[in-house]
Design an enzyme around this catalytic site. Structure first.
Site, short mmCIF file in Angstrom:
data_model
loop_
_atom_site.label_atom_id
_atom_site.label_comp_id
_atom_site.label_asym_id
_atom_site.label_seq_id
_atom_site.Cartn_x
_atom_site.Cartn_y
_atom_site.Cartn_z
N HIS A 1 31.98 38.84 62.49
CA HIS A 1 32.96 40.18 62.15
C HIS A 1 34.71 39.59 61.49
O HIS A 1 35.17 38.52 61.76
CB HIS A 1 33.85 40.73 63.25
CG HIS A 1 33.92 42.87 62.42
ND1 HIS A 1 34.26 43.13 61.60
CD2 HIS A 1 36.05 42.52 62.75
CE1 HIS A 1 35.01 43.93 61.23
NE2 HIS A 1 36.32 43.66 62.62
N HIS B 1 41.27 45.74 59.22
CA HIS B 1 39.74 45.43 59.22
C HIS B 1 39.18 47.01 59.00
O HIS B 1 39.70 48.07 59.17
CB HIS B 1 39.29 44.64 60.28
CG HIS B 1 39.16 45.65 61.59
ND1 HIS B 1 38.48 45.75 62.84
CD2 HIS B 1 40.60 46.27 62.32
CE1 HIS B 1 38.87 46.54 63.44
NE2 HIS B 1 40.11 46.87 63.43
N CYS C 1 33.17 44.05 56.07
CA CYS C 1 34.05 43.91 55.94
C CYS C 1 34.10 42.72 55.48
O CYS C 1 36.28 42.66 55.17
CB CYS C 1 33.91 43.87 58.03
SG CYS C 1 33.21 42.44 58.72
#
Length: 221
Positions: free
Chosen positions: A98, A110, A184
């Protein structure tokens, strides 16, 4: 040139130094080491103009000279540092990473996959999610993370104030999330380097294609 001896630090136009040959920016250690602030690099370089230094082609050469100016000594490895504003943070999950971007005061900006999101074979698998600003400790939880500005050696990053400003401007906005084309990692690399890129999505696509190809061969046999 010469193998060893005394060399003088000079300041000259780039075109003159290049001698008509092609050249390119090559900050290839940026993906491993933290560069010093730009003003410190320039100040250190200008402070030694006119001085003589020992030159040896294998050790004290021009590459080591500029590397020492850019990264200092000892080198600071990115993965061992506390992140600074503008850094890309890669957080290790079970099967993927991530990504978030540090904006100061321990916070990161994010996007996450929407609730209930899953990969499908649909050509249009985008789902809407919201850009968030949260503490890095909360986002990472118990997972390991490191600074990973891996595109900096290839694409010049924006100035840090611009990265932080643009990141904060996106907070609360809607992001169309897609694992392959708009995840992301795409989000943070676009903010830092000006273009969306995702190494892990490319690896995932290659793995899927290889799996499909293997299945096709097996069925044909």
């Amino acid at each position: 040139m010469f193998l060893s001896g005394n060399a003088t630090v000079t300041k000259q136009p780039l075109e003159k130094v290049a001698l008509g040959r092609s050249y390119k920016v090559n900050n290839h250690f940026d993906k491993k080491y933290r560069p010093r602030p730009v003003h410190e690099i320039i100040r250190s370089a200008e402070s030694i103009i006119g001085l003589q230094r020992t030159y040896t082609v294998l050790r004290e050469n021009s590459e080591k000279f500029v590397t020492d100016l850019r990264y200092g000594w000892p080198r600071l490895e990115l993965s061992r540092e506390v992140p600074i504003p503008g850094d890309l943070i890669a957080i290790s999950r079970l099967a993927f990473q991530h990504w978030a971007i540090h904006v100061g005061d321990g916070d990161v900006v994010h996007v996450t996959a929407p609730d209930g999101y899953h990969v499908s074979g649909s050509a249009n698998n985008c789902k809407q999610t919201t850009v968030k600003c949260e503490p890095l400790k909360k986002v990472a939880g118990n997972d390991r993370y490191c600074v990973n500005n891996y595109l900096d050696h290839k694409y010049r990053p924006r100035p840090v104030p611009d990265i932080v400003r643009l990141a904060k401007m996106t907070v609360g906005e809607t992001w169309k999330y897609d694992l392959v084309s708009s995840n992301c990692e795409h989000f943070v690399t676009k903010l830092r380097n000006g273009l969306p890129c995702s190494a892990q999505s490319k690896r995932a696509v290659r793995a899927i294609l290889a799996s499909v190809s293997s299945a096709s061969v097996s069925s044909a046999i």
